[in-house]
Design an enzyme around this catalytic site. Structure first.
Site, PDB file in Angstrom:
ATOM      1  N   GLU A  74      29.426  32.996  50.234  1.00 52.27           N
ATOM      2  CA  GLU A  74      28.335  33.519  49.804  1.00 52.27           C
ATOM      3  C   GLU A  74      28.017  34.789  50.890  1.00 52.27           C
ATOM      4  O   GLU A  74      27.705  35.733  50.171  1.00 52.27           O
ATOM      5  CB  GLU A  74      26.974  32.615  50.061  1.00 52.27           C
ATOM      6  CG  GLU A  74      26.797  31.476  48.924  1.00 52.27           C
ATOM      7  CD  GLU A  74      26.862  32.304  47.520  1.00 52.27           C
ATOM      8  OE1 GLU A  74      25.951  33.304  47.387  1.00 52.27           O
ATOM      9  OE2 GLU A  74      27.249  31.620  46.556  1.00 52.27           O
ATOM     10  N   HIS A 130      26.586  40.944  43.246  1.00 50.46           N
ATOM     11  CA  HIS A 130      26.980  39.878  43.778  1.00 50.46           C
ATOM     12  C   HIS A 130      27.622  38.847  43.349  1.00 50.46           C
ATOM     13  O   HIS A 130      28.600  38.399  43.592  1.00 50.46           O
ATOM     14  CB  HIS A 130      25.560  39.128  44.510  1.00 50.46           C
ATOM     15  CG  HIS A 130      25.684  37.744  45.017  1.00 50.46           C
ATOM     16  ND1 HIS A 130      26.011  37.626  46.519  1.00 50.46           N
ATOM     17  CD2 HIS A 130      25.992  36.484  44.505  1.00 50.46           C
ATOM     18  CE1 HIS A 130      26.203  36.291  46.518  1.00 50.46           C
ATOM     19  NE2 HIS A 130      26.166  35.665  45.598  1.00 50.46           N
ATOM     20  N   GLU A 131      27.228  38.403  41.968  1.00 46.39           N
ATOM     21  CA  GLU A 131      28.154  37.672  41.063  1.00 46.39           C
ATOM     22  C   GLU A 131      29.350  38.282  40.787  1.00 46.39           C
ATOM     23  O   GLU A 131      30.504  37.505  40.604  1.00 46.39           O
ATOM     24  CB  GLU A 131      27.165  37.473  39.724  1.00 46.39           C
ATOM     25  CG  GLU A 131      26.007  36.550  39.980  1.00 46.39           C
ATOM     26  CD  GLU A 131      26.085  35.434  40.782  1.00 46.39           C
ATOM     27  OE1 GLU A 131      27.040  34.738  41.040  1.00 46.39           O
ATOM     28  OE2 GLU A 131      25.145  35.004  41.588  1.00 46.39           O
ATOM     29  N   HIS A 155      31.644  37.621  43.482  1.00 46.55           N
ATOM     30  CA  HIS A 155      32.626  36.359  43.274  1.00 46.55           C
ATOM     31  C   HIS A 155      33.534  36.166  42.680  1.00 46.55           C
ATOM     32  O   HIS A 155      34.727  35.668  42.734  1.00 46.55           O
ATOM     33  CB  HIS A 155      31.168  35.211  42.999  1.00 46.55           C
ATOM     34  CG  HIS A 155      30.682  34.916  43.926  1.00 46.55           C
ATOM     35  ND1 HIS A 155      30.936  34.322  45.137  1.00 46.55           N
ATOM     36  CD2 HIS A 155      29.177  34.536  43.843  1.00 46.55           C
ATOM     37  CE1 HIS A 155      30.036  33.639  45.867  1.00 46.55           C
ATOM     38  NE2 HIS A 155      28.660  34.039  45.401  1.00 46.55           N
TER      39      HIS A 155
END
Length: 304
Positions: free
Chosen positions: A198, A130-131, A134
């Protein structure tokens, strides 16, 4: 659609900033406001990773660490087609994580010691993915710019009371209303951008690690931990809350205008749908392999 919505919200933030500048000093004020914002954004964008990591007391994780955190991050970065980011560990019991950096070549991923203790290796992979999403989506730069804009708009709105131009155009009551409404509008736009990014990072992160349910289970555990465990550094620096995978300050039951993150239940439901499962209340049971508990190498030494 996510990028289009983000672009529209960024345009709204820029227009709001110039509008406040215009009300203070006419078209000259609008141009000056834009130039000031550009300068602030360049400085913050260039230094954002160092500033945020220092705020949270993050310590670098060296390659070959006994937790396997660096190797796991490197493997997932290859899956994502990214340069290997720097890896940091934050000494706080709250499970959480964030990414920072002006671009993929100067990016860092930071996780908390509480996260390492709370998640299975599969769930940890979902969080790291997930990071990395980003970073790949350049969200770290986008959110740095929007946070700086929001702060600058608040500053300009407060200055408005001391400049004659705004009082001539709006009157005293109008100027006071602008001081309240302009920062509020900027904050709402910033939060809307954060929520949009997100959802996009959840989807891309699930694709990077290959298992949407790993991230869904991790979000469930992190949300429960963040709701009951304080994060002192985040409380001291609430402007960084939007960077974390789950809001480190408090928990929300639903999406609304005043949240930096989408409701965790909505994110989990989207990931389960992505995995081909119907939404349900209880989280999936993950593999039993556990990440070893974190121990410090010394009183103030680096994590390794």
């Amino acid at each position: 659609m996510g990028y289009l919505k983000t672009a529209m919200l960024m345009a709204a933030m820029t227009a709001l900033f110039m509008g406040v500048g215009y009300l203070i000093g006419g078209w000259g004020g609008a141009v000056i406001a834009l130039l000031v914002a550009a300068g602030m954004n360049v400085f913050t964008w260039w230094n954002s990773d160092r500033m945020v990591l220092r705020m949270h007391g993050a310590q670098p994780v060296a390659p070959g660490d006994r937790m396997g955190l660096h190797a796991l991050t490197a493997d997932l970065a290859r899956n994502a087609g990214l340069p290997e980011p720097r890896v940091y560990l934050i000494d706080t019991p709250q499970p959480n994580a964030f990414a920072t950096g002006r671009n993929p070549e100067h990016a860092a991923v930071a996780v908390t010691s509480g996260l390492m203790r709370s998640l299975s290796r599969e769930e940890l992979a979902g969080v790291i993915a997930h990071e990395l999403a980003h970073i790949r989506n350049h969200d770290t730069a986008i959110m740095t710019v929007t946070a700086t804009f929001a702060g600058a708009i608040s500053m300009l709105a407060n200055f408005a009371l001391f400049f004659g131009g705004s009082r001539e155009r709006l009157g005293l009551v109008g100027t006071l209303l602008m001081m309240v409404l302009a920062p509020l509008a900027a904050t709402l736009v910033q939060m809307a951008i954060s929520r949009t990014r997100e959802y996009a990072a959840d989807k891309a992160g699930a694709e990077i690690c290959g298992h949407p349910l790993w991230l869904a289970s991790a979000l469930e555990k992190i949300a429960m931990g963040a709701a009951r465990i304080d994060n002192d550094a985040a409380e001291r620096n609430p402007a960084t809350a939007h960077m974390f995978i789950i809001n480190p300050l408090h928990a929300h039951k639903r999406d609304n205008l005043f949240t930096t993150h989408p409701a965790t239940e909505n994110r989990i439901a989207a990931l389960r749908t992505m995995a081909g499962q119907a939404p349900r209340a209880a989280g999936p049971r993950m593999a039993t392999s556990r990440v070893p508990k974190v121990r410090r190498s010394g009183p103030k030494g680096p994590w390794s």
